[in-house]
Scaffold this active site. Structure first.
Site, PDB file in Angstrom:
ATOM      1  N   GLY A   1       0.813  -1.204   0.000  1.00 17.16           N
ATOM      2  CA  GLY A   1       0.000   0.000   0.000  1.00 17.16           C
ATOM      3  C   GLY A   1       0.849   1.258   0.000  1.00 17.16           C
TER       4      GLY A   1
ATOM      5  CB  SER B   1       3.642  -0.469   2.164  1.00 17.34           C
ATOM      6  OG  SER B   1       4.087  -0.526   0.816  1.00 17.34           O
TER       7      SER B   1
ATOM      8  CE  LYS C   1       3.778   1.006  -3.672  1.00 19.25           C
ATOM      9  NZ  LYS C   1       3.472   1.958  -2.565  1.00 19.25           N
TER      10      LYS C   1
ATOM     11  CB  THR D   1       5.375   4.333 -14.959  1.00 15.17           C
ATOM     12  OG1 THR D   1       5.021   4.217 -13.580  1.00 15.17           O
ATOM     13  CG2 THR D   1       6.172   3.108 -15.382  1.00 15.17           C
TER      14      THR D   1
ATOM     15  CD  GLU E   1      11.143  11.780 -16.720  1.00 15.21           C
ATOM     16  OE1 GLU E   1      10.431  12.337 -17.591  1.00 15.21           O
ATOM     17  OE2 GLU E   1      11.670  12.383 -15.777  1.00 15.21           O
TER      18      GLU E   1
ATOM     19  CG  ASP F   1       8.596   2.942  -7.954  1.00 19.19           C
ATOM     20  OD1 ASP F   1       7.360   2.834  -7.936  1.00 19.19           O
ATOM     21  OD2 ASP F   1       9.277   3.251  -6.965  1.00 19.19           O
TER      22      ASP F   1
ATOM     23  CG  HIS G   1       9.836  10.420  -5.491  1.00 22.05           C
ATOM     24  ND1 HIS G   1       8.709   9.733  -5.889  1.00 22.05           N
ATOM     25  CD2 HIS G   1       9.612  10.768  -4.204  1.00 22.05           C
ATOM     26  CE1 HIS G   1       7.853   9.658  -4.887  1.00 22.05           C
ATOM     27  NE2 HIS G   1       8.380  10.289  -3.853  1.00 22.05           N
TER      28      HIS G   1
END
Length: 202
Positions: free
Chosen positions: A25, A28, A30, A55, A85, A107, A70
């Site tokens: 989620g 989380s 990930k 993505t 990208e 990701d 990020h």
């Protein structure tokens, strides 16, 4: 010291051709788990490389700021990583950049599916049909080097009221099943803790 032990443990399970699907989620852990796999891969050999396939699309100012943040964080955690990208042609991009010495990190699959089903520039001809995940499965199984894919698990809550949202949740569930079926390892992240759902390498 704890971080070093964790990295060493990740390196011991980062196989040359391992295909891992990490899902969970929001917040989380990930994405951090996937990046730890990439760090472990880089630590194994000076000849190893990482290609990050992003993505996400900058749909608004907040998303643009999030993407920039990020990118900056990733540069610190994974120096030298090449970022591609690609919001749509995911299977082709995986195939183009996969190499025995390169770990490809995607990701994330959920945003990729969102781009397919709900494009920012909607066609006047209506919404697209359900996507075929066979080409993505082929790219995953045919990867020449390690591959880590990140996705969301959003089907654990109440059933959404809106028809479009229900259809998206259903399609995401089918995507997750398709990717898990061809992955060597599937890890579910909950509150920053990994739960191994599948590992054919053990």
């Amino acid at each position: 010291m704890a971080a070093a032990r964790h990295l060493a443990a990740a390196a011991s399970t980062t196989g040359t051709h391992c295909r891992e699907f990490v899902l969970g989620g929001q917040r989380s852990g990930k994405s951090r788990r996937a990046e730890e796999r990439a760090q472990a891969w880089l630590a194994l050999s000076p000849s190893h490389r990482v290609v990050f396939i992003a993505t996400a699309t900058p749909s608004d100012d907040e998303m643009r700021r999030r993407i920039v943040r990020h990118q900056e964080d990733r540069c610190l955690r994974l120096p030298g990583t090449v970022t591609i990208e690609e919001p749509i042609e995911l299977a082709e991009t995986i195939a183009a950049h996969s190499h025995p010495s390169t770990l490809v990190l995607v990701d994330c699959l959920t945003l990729w599916l969102t781009n397919l089903l709900m494009p920012m520039e909607a066609s006047s001809q209506g919404s697209p049909g359900l996507p075929d995940f066979a080409s993505l499965q082929t790219a995953i199984t045919g990867a020449a080097g390690p591959l880590v894919l990140v996705g969301n698990e959003i089907g654990l809550g109440v059933v959404p009221i809106g028809r479009e949202v229900r259809e998206f949740v259903d399609t995401l569930g089918r995507l997750n099943q398709a990717v898990a079926a061809v992955s060597d390892r599937v890890t579910l992240m909950v509150a920053g803790l990994p739960l191994t759902l599948k590992d054919i390498r053990q």
